[in-house]
Write a protein that holds these residues in place. Structure first.
Motif, PDB file in Angstrom:
ATOM      1  N   LYS A 258       0.688  -1.105   0.015  1.00 55.11           N
ATOM      2  CA  LYS A 258      -0.251  -0.179  -0.171  1.00 55.11           C
ATOM      3  C   LYS A 258       0.912   1.236  -0.183  1.00 55.11           C
ATOM      4  O   LYS A 258       0.654   2.208  -0.609  1.00 55.11           O
ATOM      5  CB  LYS A 258      -0.961   0.156   1.270  1.00 55.11           C
TER       6      LYS A 258
ATOM      7  N   MET B 124      -7.548  -0.561   1.091  1.00 59.81           N
ATOM      8  CA  MET B 124      -7.869  -1.999   0.947  1.00 59.81           C
ATOM      9  C   MET B 124      -9.401  -2.241   1.009  1.00 59.81           C
ATOM     10  O   MET B 124     -10.146  -1.613   1.751  1.00 59.81           O
ATOM     11  CB  MET B 124      -7.250  -2.640   2.432  1.00 59.81           C
ATOM     12  N   THR B 125      -9.875  -2.970   0.180  1.00 57.48           N
ATOM     13  CA  THR B 125     -11.241  -3.436   0.243  1.00 57.48           C
ATOM     14  C   THR B 125     -11.869  -4.016   1.375  1.00 57.48           C
ATOM     15  O   THR B 125     -11.139  -4.464   2.351  1.00 57.48           O
ATOM     16  CB  THR B 125     -11.688  -4.256  -0.998  1.00 57.48           C
TER      17      THR B 125
ATOM     18  N   SER C 293      -9.448  -8.313   0.333  1.00 57.22           N
ATOM     19  CA  SER C 293      -8.943  -9.246  -0.822  1.00 57.22           C
ATOM     20  C   SER C 293      -8.280  -7.910  -1.951  1.00 57.22           C
ATOM     21  O   SER C 293      -7.654  -8.681  -2.762  1.00 57.22           O
ATOM     22  CB  SER C 293      -9.983  -9.741  -1.566  1.00 57.22           C
ATOM     23  N   THR C 294      -8.195  -6.742  -1.864  1.00 53.96           N
ATOM     24  CA  THR C 294      -7.476  -6.285  -2.808  1.00 53.96           C
ATOM     25  C   THR C 294      -7.301  -4.730  -2.276  1.00 53.96           C
ATOM     26  O   THR C 294      -7.935  -4.218  -1.466  1.00 53.96           O
ATOM     27  CB  THR C 294      -9.101  -5.678  -4.176  1.00 53.96           C
TER      28      THR C 294
ATOM     29  N   VAL D 137      -7.082  -0.842  -3.721  1.00 48.67           N
ATOM     30  CA  VAL D 137      -7.476  -0.144  -4.590  1.00 48.67           C
ATOM     31  C   VAL D 137      -6.950   1.393  -4.774  1.00 48.67           C
ATOM     32  O   VAL D 137      -6.953   1.708  -3.814  1.00 48.67           O
ATOM     33  CB  VAL D 137      -9.240   0.092  -4.845  1.00 48.67           C
TER      34      VAL D 137
ATOM     35  N   TYR E 159       2.425  -9.268  -9.662  1.00 51.36           N
ATOM     36  CA  TYR E 159       1.146  -8.788  -9.416  1.00 51.36           C
ATOM     37  C   TYR E 159       0.484  -8.193 -10.496  1.00 51.36           C
ATOM     38  O   TYR E 159       0.970  -8.003 -11.811  1.00 51.36           O
ATOM     39  CB  TYR E 159       1.134  -7.500  -8.499  1.00 51.36           C
TER      40      TYR E 159
ATOM     41  N   CYS F 249      -2.940  -5.499 -11.995  1.00 51.69           N
ATOM     42  CA  CYS F 249      -3.816  -4.385 -11.901  1.00 51.69           C
ATOM     43  C   CYS F 249      -4.734  -4.209 -13.153  1.00 51.69           C
ATOM     44  O   CYS F 249      -4.036  -4.400 -14.059  1.00 51.69           O
ATOM     45  CB  CYS F 249      -3.163  -3.110 -11.190  1.00 51.69           C
TER      46      CYS F 249
END
Length: 103
Positions: free
Chosen positions: A23, A37-38, A42-43, A45, A68, A70
């Motif tokens: 992050k 973070m969602t 899990s994700t 953003v 990774y 995106c």
């Protein structure tokens, strides 16, 4: 949204320091409006001011994080409606629905 946060982040970052590192790297590497973070964790953003800035960020991201993935999407212009489904129970948060025109 910029002032809000996900309370799960603190716990997840303690358990998985790599998430915190990722992050912070996204924030420094790509200059987003904000990164979250969602809800389920899990994700991650990132939100950007324009498609051009987003695509630039995506290139920079891949230079450092080759394993990774995106996705970038220009949703704003395609957004017909959005709403929160308050009637859905059984989770710690309510689903948000976004109705889109075809992209």
């Amino acid at each position: 949204l910029n002032q809000m946060n996900n309370s799960l982040e603190h716990v997840a970052f303690l358990q998985y320091p790599k998430l915190r590192q990722l992050k912070f790297s996204i924030e420094k590497l790509t200059s987003p409006i904000f990164v979250r973070m969602t809800g389920s964790g899990s994700t991650l953003v990132a939100y950007f001011a324009s498609k051009k800035v987003c695509e630039n960020a995506k290139k920079n991201f891949y230079k450092k994080y080759k394993n990774y993935w995106c996705i970038s999407s220009k949703i704003k212009e395609s957004l017909k409606a959005s709403y929160i489904m308050n009637e859905i129970l059984g989770s710690d948060h309510c689903p948000v629905v976004m109705e889109l025109e075809s992209l």
